[in-house]
Design an enzyme around this catalytic site. Structure first.
Site, PDB file in Angstrom:
ATOM      1  CB  ILE A 123      -0.961   0.008   1.140  1.00 65.67           C
ATOM      2  CG1 ILE A 123      -1.739  -1.174   1.238  1.00 65.67           C
ATOM      3  CG2 ILE A 123      -1.606   1.454   1.465  1.00 65.67           C
ATOM      4  CD1 ILE A 123      -2.862  -1.100   0.029  1.00 65.67           C
ATOM      5  CE  LYS A 124       3.936   4.622  -5.340  1.00 66.47           C
ATOM      6  NZ  LYS A 124       3.959   4.545  -6.466  1.00 66.47           N
TER       7      LYS A 124
END
Length: 317
Positions: A123-124
């Protein structure tokens, strides 16, 4: 641990063809995406059927359904690499409009993790104050984190320390943007007769040195924004200068094409003291790096928000 090459691009047709070939041949072992990448991908004909099937849903729901499907596909292609401990991660970014909303970022990240259901998902999250708090909470919950829009050593360390609060079983990357420094500062450097096209990779190596000093095998520097904007430089200029052990280079398609038949040698590893020596010339030249860091971060956030809004509007259209 050697240098990893990830591809900074995604569209469904690409995943089914070139990406599979590159993964199978050992050329790349990961993938990153961002709002601008999805905005461009969704203009392609390959998504027409999805748009038809998802009519009646909101723009954000349509985008998310498609993004989830594509990231699942990328994760599945990369899964054999992940299983053998050779990276195999695909990254998806939270809605850029949540930039100052820690709870909103955590909630969206958890929803994406639940929907995508892949162990090799990252997850960015942008590395500002709200994002760093979200990273810490998500890392503690065992979620792999890609800290993005990192420009300053301070940002990088805050993000790395947040990810380090999680178990050692998760992986984290600190995505340091590179080429934007040179695009921004070259005109000033040229005017002052100072070396151009250095600030980007020197800043990135300085951050890399700091991350390596932490001694965390599960946290690496990822060099992002590696496409060359200057016609006189070779496409793989930043690869040549940032091919360092225990790091990741995420590259646009043209850069991967430029390196795919090359034997890449490890880059010269500049020590922080040498980099600081070069940076000491910047202040007298009128360049305030703290100001540059903030401006580049703000510009990056604005660009991603704009791309995201335009994409949602085009879905409505």
């Amino acid at each position: 641990m050697s240098t990893s090459i990830w591809v900074d691009y995604l569209d469904r047709e690409f995943l089914d063809t070139t990406f599979k070939e590159w993964v199978n041949s050992g050329l790349v072992n990961g993938l990153t995406s961002n709002p601008a990448i999805f905005a461009n991908a969704l203009k392609k004909d390959v998504y027409k059927e999805d748009f038809e099937n998802l009519k009646g849903k909101s723009s954000k729901e349509i985008y998310e359904e498609i993004a989830v499907k594509d990231i699942q596909k990328a994760c599945d292609i990369l899964e054999p690499l992940y299983d053998e401990g050779n990276d195999g991660y695909a990254s998806i970014e939270v809605d850029p409009r949540l930039i100052n909303d820690t709870k909103g970022t955590i909630d969206e990240a958890l929803r994406l993790v639940d929907k995508i259901e892949r162990d090799n998902l990252m997850i960015k999250i942008p590395a500002n104050e709200a994002g760093v708090k979200a990273m810490e909470e998500l890392a503690k919950r065992g979620i792999n984190i890609n800290a993005t829009l990192v420009f300053s050593p301070n940002q990088a360390m805050q993000a790395a320390e947040a990810i380090a609060k999680g178990p050692r079983t998760i992986d984290g990357v600190i995505s340091v943007f590179v080429s934007r420094f040179d695009r921004k500062l070259n005109p000033v450097l040229k005017e002052k007769n100072l070396a151009q096209d250095r600030v980007g990779f020197f800043n990135a190596i300085k951050i890399y040195n700091q991350i390596e000093e932490m001694g965390m095998p599960n946290i690496r520097t990822l060099f992002a924004s590696t496409g060359v904007k200057q016609d006189y430089l070779p496409a793989d200029y930043y690869v040549e200068n940032l091919y360092l052990p225990h790091s990741v280079l995420t590259l646009p398609l043209d850069v991967i094409e430029a390196i795919k038949d090359k034997e890449i040698e490890e880059s010269f590893h500049f020590q922080t003291k040498h980099i600081d020596g070069f940076f000491s010339f910047l202040t007298p030249a009128g360049i305030n790096m703290q100001k540059v860091y903030q401006e580049l971060f703000d510009e990056g956030v604005e660009a991603f928000e704009k791309a995201f809004e335009e994409m949602l509007n085009s879905i409505k259209g």
